[in-house]
Design an enzyme around this catalytic site. Sequence first.
Site, mmCIF file in Angstrom:
data_model
loop_
_atom_site.group_PDB
_atom_site.id
_atom_site.type_symbol
_atom_site.label_atom_id
_atom_site.label_comp_id
_atom_site.label_asym_id
_atom_site.label_seq_id
_atom_site.Cartn_x
_atom_site.Cartn_y
_atom_site.Cartn_z
ATOM 1 N N MET A 30 0.836 -1.201 0.000
ATOM 2 C CA MET A 30 0.000 0.000 0.000
ATOM 3 C C MET A 30 0.877 1.260 0.000
ATOM 4 O O MET A 30 0.405 2.357 0.319
ATOM 5 C CB MET A 30 -0.933 -0.007 1.200
ATOM 6 C CG MET A 30 -1.908 -1.188 1.139
ATOM 7 S SD MET A 30 -3.399 -0.932 2.073
ATOM 8 C CE MET A 30 -2.750 -0.813 3.717
ATOM 9 N N HIS A 34 8.996 1.199 3.445
ATOM 10 C CA HIS A 34 10.104 1.201 4.406
ATOM 11 C C HIS A 34 10.942 -0.041 4.134
ATOM 12 O O HIS A 34 10.659 -0.794 3.192
ATOM 13 C CB HIS A 34 9.551 1.225 5.843
ATOM 14 C CG HIS A 34 8.488 0.198 6.089
ATOM 15 N ND1 HIS A 34 8.744 -1.157 6.108
ATOM 16 C CD2 HIS A 34 7.145 0.319 6.276
ATOM 17 C CE1 HIS A 34 7.620 -1.813 6.332
ATOM 18 N NE2 HIS A 34 6.623 -0.947 6.429
ATOM 19 N N HIS A 37 9.281 -3.481 3.491
ATOM 20 C CA HIS A 37 8.841 -3.732 2.115
ATOM 21 C C HIS A 37 10.030 -4.098 1.230
ATOM 22 O O HIS A 37 9.950 -5.008 0.394
ATOM 23 C CB HIS A 37 8.172 -2.480 1.527
ATOM 24 C CG HIS A 37 6.905 -2.058 2.212
ATOM 25 N ND1 HIS A 37 6.817 -0.913 2.963
ATOM 26 C CD2 HIS A 37 5.670 -2.617 2.246
ATOM 27 C CE1 HIS A 37 5.582 -0.776 3.417
ATOM 28 N NE2 HIS A 37 4.868 -1.800 3.010
ATOM 29 N N GLN A 61 -10.546 -2.632 2.109
ATOM 30 C CA GLN A 61 -10.057 -3.334 3.296
ATOM 31 C C GLN A 61 -9.985 -2.442 4.531
ATOM 32 O O GLN A 61 -9.572 -2.874 5.594
ATOM 33 C CB GLN A 61 -8.699 -3.964 3.033
ATOM 34 C CG GLN A 61 -7.537 -2.991 2.967
ATOM 35 C CD GLN A 61 -6.274 -3.686 2.515
ATOM 36 O OE1 GLN A 61 -6.161 -4.145 1.390
ATOM 37 N NE2 GLN A 61 -5.306 -3.800 3.410
HETATM 38 P P1 AMP Z 1 1.435 -2.978 3.462
HETATM 39 O O1 AMP Z 1 2.027 -1.928 2.553
HETATM 40 O O2 AMP Z 1 1.370 -2.583 4.886
HETATM 41 O O3 AMP Z 1 0.148 -3.550 2.917
HETATM 42 O O4 AMP Z 1 2.471 -4.185 3.428
HETATM 43 C C1 AMP Z 1 2.863 -4.795 2.220
HETATM 44 C C2 AMP Z 1 3.618 -6.054 2.543
HETATM 45 O O5 AMP Z 1 4.772 -5.740 3.310
HETATM 46 C C3 AMP Z 1 2.791 -7.048 3.403
HETATM 47 O O6 AMP Z 1 3.028 -8.361 2.940
HETATM 48 C C4 AMP Z 1 3.358 -6.817 4.776
HETATM 49 O O7 AMP Z 1 3.242 -7.946 5.623
HETATM 50 C C5 AMP Z 1 4.811 -6.536 4.460
HETATM 51 N N1 AMP Z 1 5.446 -5.835 5.574
HETATM 52 C C6 AMP Z 1 4.968 -4.764 6.249
HETATM 53 N N2 AMP Z 1 5.798 -4.424 7.257
HETATM 54 C C7 AMP Z 1 6.822 -5.320 7.228
HETATM 55 C C8 AMP Z 1 7.990 -5.518 8.023
HETATM 56 N N3 AMP Z 1 8.273 -4.723 9.065
HETATM 57 N N4 AMP Z 1 8.815 -6.531 7.700
HETATM 58 C C9 AMP Z 1 8.534 -7.350 6.642
HETATM 59 N N5 AMP Z 1 7.452 -7.214 5.859
HETATM 60 C C10 AMP Z 1 6.597 -6.216 6.144
#
Ligand code: AMP
Length: 286
Positions: A30, A34, A37, A61
């Site tokens: 999304m 950081h 990702h 969501q």
């Molecule tokens: P999001 O942008 O929050 O939807 O996350 C995208 C992907 O990055 C998802 O599969 C998350 O689980 C993963 N993710 C988010 N934070 C972390 C983290 N600290 N370490 C590893 N993967 C992460």
Amino acid sequence: MTIVHSLQALRKALSGAPAHHPSVAFVPTMGALHHGHISLVAASRQLSPTVVVSIFVNPTQFNDPADFARYPKSLEQDIDMLEAAGTHLLFLPEVATLYPQGTQHLPAYPLGRLEELLEGVHRPGHFQGVCQVVHRLLEAVQPGQLLLGAKDYQQCMVIRQLLQHTTLPTQLHIVPTMREADGLAMSSRNRRLSADGRRQAASIYRTLRWFDSQWPHQPPAVLEAEASRQLLAAGFDSVDYISISHAHTLEPLLQADANEPAVVLAAAFLEGVRLIDNLPLGQQPA
Ligand code: AMP
């Protein structure tokens, strides 16, 4: 790095790769990226010669519209980070690209108990939205490999169920949680914290580590109550849950039993920001 917005441009950019071929790895995000990702991008590069990342803040969501409206955005910085990490293709769809018929009558997915536990209880409809968008993205990208972060423990289980349900031949890989030096799990939402809040936030990981040190010497209910008290004492506004659960089903563990695979999962609010984290128990170095 090629940037595409439409389904047609995406398919054209991937035209050399057969559908669901292992040579294409996919990381849905999304944005507000950081190093967590980026660790998924790095893991993708180990698996596949072509790495596709999507950035899409999926409205379906978010059970809380204010959370959706406040979701951080940093597209230019995201593009630089993805380029530096060796991403080949960035997919930036609009809402109408993924949901051409609108967001009202999307399919419902059979998620069973996963929707009745933990995040399922506290964020009604959230996992349906996650499945809707990940299904659409998988149909669009047709990757052989899908990489998700262990930080979203329950989400990984939901997507595993989605893959089984849809029989899409995509292989799921779960990447360990990247943490800041003080243990705080990296998260896009962390940037909404004040400097004080950011310091307090690390207590969520300290509490999970404390929990791990006590397991299985005390009953789950005693540990959960004490862990909740610790988070509130550390400055958290409220605790949605801190729960010891079976690592494979997420059913609550009612008794301390070293033979059951266990994970502790937490969700709590700090400065109005909802933070989640988890720790599999009995696996940490002393
Ligand atoms: P999001 O942008 O929050 O939807 O996350 C995208 C992907 O990055 C998802 O599969 C998350 O689980 C993963 N993710 C988010 N934070 C972390 C983290 N600290 N370490 C590893 N993967 C992460």
